[in-house]
Design a protein around this motif. Structure first.
Motif, short mmCIF file in Angstrom:
data_model
loop_
_atom_site.label_atom_id
_atom_site.label_comp_id
_atom_site.label_asym_id
_atom_site.label_seq_id
_atom_site.Cartn_x
_atom_site.Cartn_y
_atom_site.Cartn_z
N GLU A 28 -25.53 -114.87 -23.81
CA GLU A 28 -24.77 -113.91 -24.60
C GLU A 28 -23.36 -114.42 -24.82
N VAL A 29 -22.77 -114.98 -23.78
CA VAL A 29 -21.41 -115.50 -23.90
C VAL A 29 -21.38 -116.66 -24.90
N ARG A 30 -22.35 -117.56 -24.78
CA ARG A 30 -22.38 -118.71 -25.68
C ARG A 30 -22.52 -118.27 -27.14
N ARG A 31 -23.40 -117.29 -27.39
CA ARG A 31 -23.59 -116.83 -28.76
C ARG A 31 -22.36 -116.08 -29.28
N ALA A 32 -21.69 -115.34 -28.40
CA ALA A 32 -20.54 -114.55 -28.83
C ALA A 32 -19.34 -115.44 -29.12
N THR A 33 -19.11 -116.46 -28.29
CA THR A 33 -17.94 -117.32 -28.47
C THR A 33 -18.20 -118.49 -29.41
N THR B 36 -1.73 -129.81 -22.76
CA THR B 36 -2.77 -130.55 -22.07
C THR B 36 -3.83 -131.02 -23.06
N ASP B 37 -4.77 -131.82 -22.53
CA ASP B 37 -5.80 -132.38 -23.39
C ASP B 37 -6.89 -131.36 -23.75
N GLY B 38 -7.06 -130.32 -22.96
CA GLY B 38 -8.10 -129.36 -23.25
C GLY B 38 -8.08 -128.19 -22.30
N MET B 39 -8.92 -127.21 -22.63
CA MET B 39 -8.99 -125.98 -21.83
C MET B 39 -10.44 -125.59 -21.65
N VAL B 40 -10.76 -125.05 -20.47
CA VAL B 40 -12.05 -124.41 -20.24
C VAL B 40 -11.79 -122.95 -19.92
N LEU B 41 -12.67 -122.08 -20.46
CA LEU B 41 -12.51 -120.63 -20.32
C LEU B 41 -13.57 -120.11 -19.36
N VAL B 42 -13.12 -119.51 -18.25
CA VAL B 42 -14.03 -118.93 -17.26
C VAL B 42 -14.27 -117.47 -17.64
N VAL B 43 -15.57 -117.09 -17.74
CA VAL B 43 -15.96 -115.73 -18.12
C VAL B 43 -16.73 -115.12 -16.96
N GLY B 44 -16.23 -114.02 -16.42
CA GLY B 44 -16.89 -113.35 -15.30
C GLY B 44 -17.97 -112.42 -15.80
N LEU B 45 -19.24 -112.77 -15.50
CA LEU B 45 -20.36 -111.93 -15.92
C LEU B 45 -20.33 -110.62 -15.14
N GLY B 46 -20.57 -109.52 -15.87
CA GLY B 46 -20.54 -108.22 -15.24
C GLY B 46 -19.15 -107.63 -15.17
N ALA C 145 -35.34 -118.23 -25.55
CA ALA C 145 -35.00 -117.05 -26.34
C ALA C 145 -35.30 -115.75 -25.59
N LEU C 146 -36.25 -115.81 -24.65
CA LEU C 146 -36.60 -114.59 -23.91
C LEU C 146 -35.77 -114.40 -22.65
N ALA C 147 -34.92 -115.35 -22.34
CA ALA C 147 -34.14 -115.26 -21.11
C ALA C 147 -33.28 -114.01 -21.07
N PRO C 148 -32.55 -113.62 -22.15
CA PRO C 148 -31.76 -112.38 -22.07
C PRO C 148 -32.61 -111.15 -21.81
N ILE C 149 -33.80 -111.12 -22.39
CA ILE C 149 -34.66 -109.94 -22.19
C ILE C 149 -35.13 -109.86 -20.74
N TRP C 150 -35.57 -111.02 -20.19
CA TRP C 150 -36.00 -111.01 -18.79
C TRP C 150 -34.83 -110.65 -17.86
N GLY C 151 -33.64 -111.14 -18.20
CA GLY C 151 -32.47 -110.79 -17.38
C GLY C 151 -32.20 -109.30 -17.42
N LEU C 152 -32.31 -108.69 -18.59
CA LEU C 152 -32.11 -107.24 -18.70
C LEU C 152 -33.16 -106.49 -17.89
N LEU C 153 -34.42 -106.95 -17.98
CA LEU C 153 -35.47 -106.26 -17.23
C LEU C 153 -35.24 -106.37 -15.73
N ARG C 154 -34.75 -107.51 -15.26
CA ARG C 154 -34.46 -107.65 -13.83
C ARG C 154 -33.30 -106.74 -13.41
#
Length: 757
Positions: A516-521, A716-726, A36-45
């Motif tokens: 963030e992407v996982r929670r948003a999508t 097709t049988d399925g799709m994967v969505l690539v999200v470019g961070l930043g 749960a603290l990973a987004p906060i540490w990422g922001l601080l970095r």
């Protein structure tokens, strides 16, 4: 390189999902739990430079501000305020109980306990401080009374500076009998002069106050002695009246006597109840033996002992027999029968008269047959016993009622006795306390007369006016404190910098973290491709020759953590395809330059190295990239197969350095990719590819503003969505996910690609 799916756990839906959410019917449960603290540490970095800059600026400003301030010093002295003796305090408590007055009121009257709050107000009063101010004006003409006691008349002033601060020293919850006086100023000499003169003034005030207290104590005792003597006489009269009214002289003994009397009455009542029950039982038994009530039995006995009644009864019986005999020979209306019945009626009248004479007062209106029957001697004895038992029952019942009343009266007395006893004890206690108080007052009056002739010791100065000094003998200011100011500045700077970092991060409408992407999508996170500096170099492609001018970059699959990211991605894809028997997969992104071609190429290469026959198809007919990544010539490709009818084998080529990886380039660009990709020829291509290959990966155009990607993904049988961070904005990603939901494309999950360090 791992190619198995042991570390992957597939979540199977526990219930049927609605049609509009069919594209999220499959979810992956990852072995690793998100922090749960990973987004906060990422922001601080990410914002470390901003935080550090703000903290450094705040610390520097605190240091500069502290170094330019004028030093201020604080001096203090302590006075031990002498309380009255312990015996005096006990006298106050005794007077409070006797006179039923508040102990604080008596304390203020006798001065046996100091009111420290009032004392501190007195010590700052003009009566005490004005002489000090007048004395100090010769040295410091600008000093005033209001300034010294802190009366600013509404004007702002530094708290505690250039004013006297008086407080009572405490140790935890215990309050001592020492008052401390402090004074702050930038001039140490003025501090010593002010505190010295104030200490002398306070000691002089205490000496004068002691004499006044003794005189007030003598006056108070003289006033209280008549009141206490009157109270003693009143209590004695009340106690005497109470004894005469209730007859209480020894509450304990009289209470025991009442309890014994109650026990005796209860015993008698129980015995009487027992006798009454026995007599009642005998009465019922006699009634059952005789078969009559009491009055009937007495009447039957009396009639049996009357000869005249018995003779008449005998004649009636004889006449009844004769009537019965004649009844067989004559009719009822015959003169003979009528005469016999008239004679019988006369005899019955005579029997009734005789019965009234025999019974006297015990008459029965209607004599039953069992009463007029002759009673023998045994029945007459039983009848006598029944009469005796009846008399005994009546006597026992009267005795029982008397005992019940007596018992109730005793219980009521016992119930009321504690209150009576308590009143008696309270009167005795109050009388004893009043008597003791009167004796104490008389003794104290003599003691105060002796103390008045002596002068008590004034308040003791246990700490003279002092300004703190260090080990070298230099004065130590209380303000400023550079070390504390710098620490507070640094802490404040860190907090302010952190707030600024959060504000700056929220103002940017882009994703910076995979969670963030996982929670948003609300889609499974299939993989996270980390940032790699070599990807930005011109030659950062798959092993083989490079192709200049390409915008898409790839990872070196042999580079440790980056290759591991694609291995983990393949494990998840392989687990899903193995379970659902899926063969075709569409790889797309929200916008351009997000690394979807990189992901598709590296995923195809990892699958091929795992032993799968993999076909990588460049379905981006607008801006093809795969041929540049794998270093192939884009002469014939998917567009030629779809539009010109080229054979399937003519457009499939083998990738360099990989035996199991086959490539279909895009071919020439077309004007209407949507129409081409939705044709029957495209469906034929997919069917033939599924027959020859284990896994077919389509690299398509980006989603927003393009319909051809959705058209192909639906086949097709399925799709994967690539999200470019930043790079990807939240609004664009939300729009893309909404389009996929509406089109009901089966989305397996998202892959994040970190495009910046």
């Amino acid at each position: 390189m791992p190619t198995r799916e042991q570390s992957l756990q597939v979540i199977r839906p526990s219930q049927e999902v609605p049609p509009e959410a069919a594209w999220v019917s499959k979810r992956f449960e990852f072995a690793e739990q998100s922090n749960a603290l990973a987004p906060i540490w990422g922001l601080l970095r990410r914002r470390l430079f901003v935080i550090a800059s703000v903290a450094i600026c705040a610390t520097t400003a605190s240091w500069l501000w502290s170094s330019t301030r004028t030093p201020k010093y604080e001096g203090r002295f302590q006075l031990l305020v002498e309380p009255l003796k312990t015996s005096d305090s006990e006298l106050v408590r005794l007077l409070s109980k006797t006179l039923q007055e508040n102990v604080n009121e008596l304390s203020r009257q006798t001065r046996t306990e100091l009111d420290y709050q009032a004392l501190m107000e007195v010590l700052k009063s003009p009566k005490v401080i004005d002489p000090v101010v007048q004395d100090l004006k010769t040295l410091y003409p600008d000093i005033t009374y209001d300034q010294l006691v802190g009366n600013t008349n509404g004007k702002p002033a530094a708290i505690g500076y250039n004013m006297l601060m008086i407080s009572r020293i405490t140790q935890g919850k215990d309050e001592s009998r020492v008052i401390e006086v402090r004074y702050r100023h930038a001039n140490p000499r003025k501090i010593e002069e002010v505190l010295g003169r104030v200490a002398d003034a306070y000691r002089k005030y205490s000496s004068e106050q002691q004499q006044s207290n003794l005189r007030q104590g003598i006056k108070f005792v003289d006033q209280q002695i008549p009141q206490v003597r009157l109270r003693v006489n009143t209590l004695q009269a009340q106690l005497q009246s109470f004894q005469q009214r209730y007859g209480v002289f020894n509450p304990d003994l009289q209470g025991e006597q009442l309890i014994k009397q109650l026990d005796q009455v209860k015993t008698q009542r129980l015995e009487t109840e027992r006798k009454f029950a026995e007599a009642r039982s005998l009465y019922v038994s006699l009634q059952q033996q005789i078969g009559m009530r009491q009055n009937e039995a007495i009447a039957a006995s009396a009639l049996s002992e009357s000869p005249q009644y018995q003779q008449l009864m005998t004649r009636v019986r004889e006449l009844d027999a004769k009537i019965a005999e004649m009844g067989t020979r004559y009719t009822e209306n015959s003169p003979m029968m009528i005469n016999l019945r008239e004679e019988r009626q006369k005899l019955m009248g005579l029997m009734q008269q005789e019965a009234q004479l025999a019974l006297g007062t015990n008459r029965l209106t209607d004599l039953p047959a069992r009463v007029v029957t002759y009673q023998n001697s045994v029945r007459r004895d039983l009848t006598q016993q029944l009469a005796n038992t009846t008399n005994q029952l009546q006597a026992l019942q009267a005795s029982l009622q008397s005992l019940v009343q007596t018992e109730a009266q005793l219980e009521q007395q016992i119930k009321e006795y504690p209150a009576v006893s308590r009143q008696y004890i309270n009167l005795q206690r109050d009388l004893q306390a009043a008597t003791d108080t009167l004796d104490q007052l008389l003794k104290r009056k003599e003691a105060l007369g002796v103390d008045a002739a002596q002068q008590d010791v004034p308040w003791e100065l246990i700490m003279p006016p002092t300004i703190p000094r260090n080990q070298k003998g230099n004065l130590v200011p209380y303000a400023p404190t550079p070390s504390r100011d710098i620490i507070l500045g640094a802490i404040g700077g860190l907090l302010l910098g952190t707030c600024a970092a959060f504000v700056m991060d929220n103002l940017q409408d882009i994703f910076n973290d995979s969670e963030e992407v996982r929670r948003a999508t609300r889609l499974p996170l299939l993989g996270a491709v980390p940032y790699y500096q070599e990807m930005k170099k011109p030659g950062g492609k798959m092993p083989g020759k490079t192709s200049p001018g390409s915008e898409e970059v790839v990872l070196d699959p042999k580079a440790g953590q980056f290759a591991q990211a694609f291995c983990s991605l393949y494990n998840r894809i392989h687990a899903y395809t193995s379970e659902s028997a899926a063969h075709t997969l569409t790889v797309t992104s929200v916008g351009v330059n997000e690394g979807k071609s990189t992901v598709a190429a590296n995923l195809a290469q990892i699958a091929a190295q795992a032993g799968k026959r993999v076909l990588l198809v460049d379905a981006n007919l607008r801006r093809p990239q795969v041929h540049e990544i794998v270093n192939l010539v884009n002469l014939k490709g998917l567009s030629e197969y779809l539009e010109e009818g080229v054979d399937f084998s003519d457009v499939v080529g083998l990738a360099p350095q990989e035996d199991n990886l086959f490539i279909v380039t895009a071919g020439k660009t077309v004007k209407n990719p949507t129409k081409v990709l939705s044709s029957e020829r495209m469906q034929s291509f997919i069917n033939q590819a599924e027959n020859e290959f284990d896994l077919i990966i389509f690299d398509t155009s980006h989603l927003l503003g393009k319909l051809d990607t959705t058209v192909l993904a639906q086949q097709t049988d399925g799709m994967v969505l690539v999200v470019g961070l930043g790079k990807v904005t939240r609004s664009h990603l939300k729009q893309a996910v909404e389009e996929l939901r509406v089109s009901q494309v089966p989305v397996w999950g998202v892959i994040t690609n970190n495009l910046r360090g």
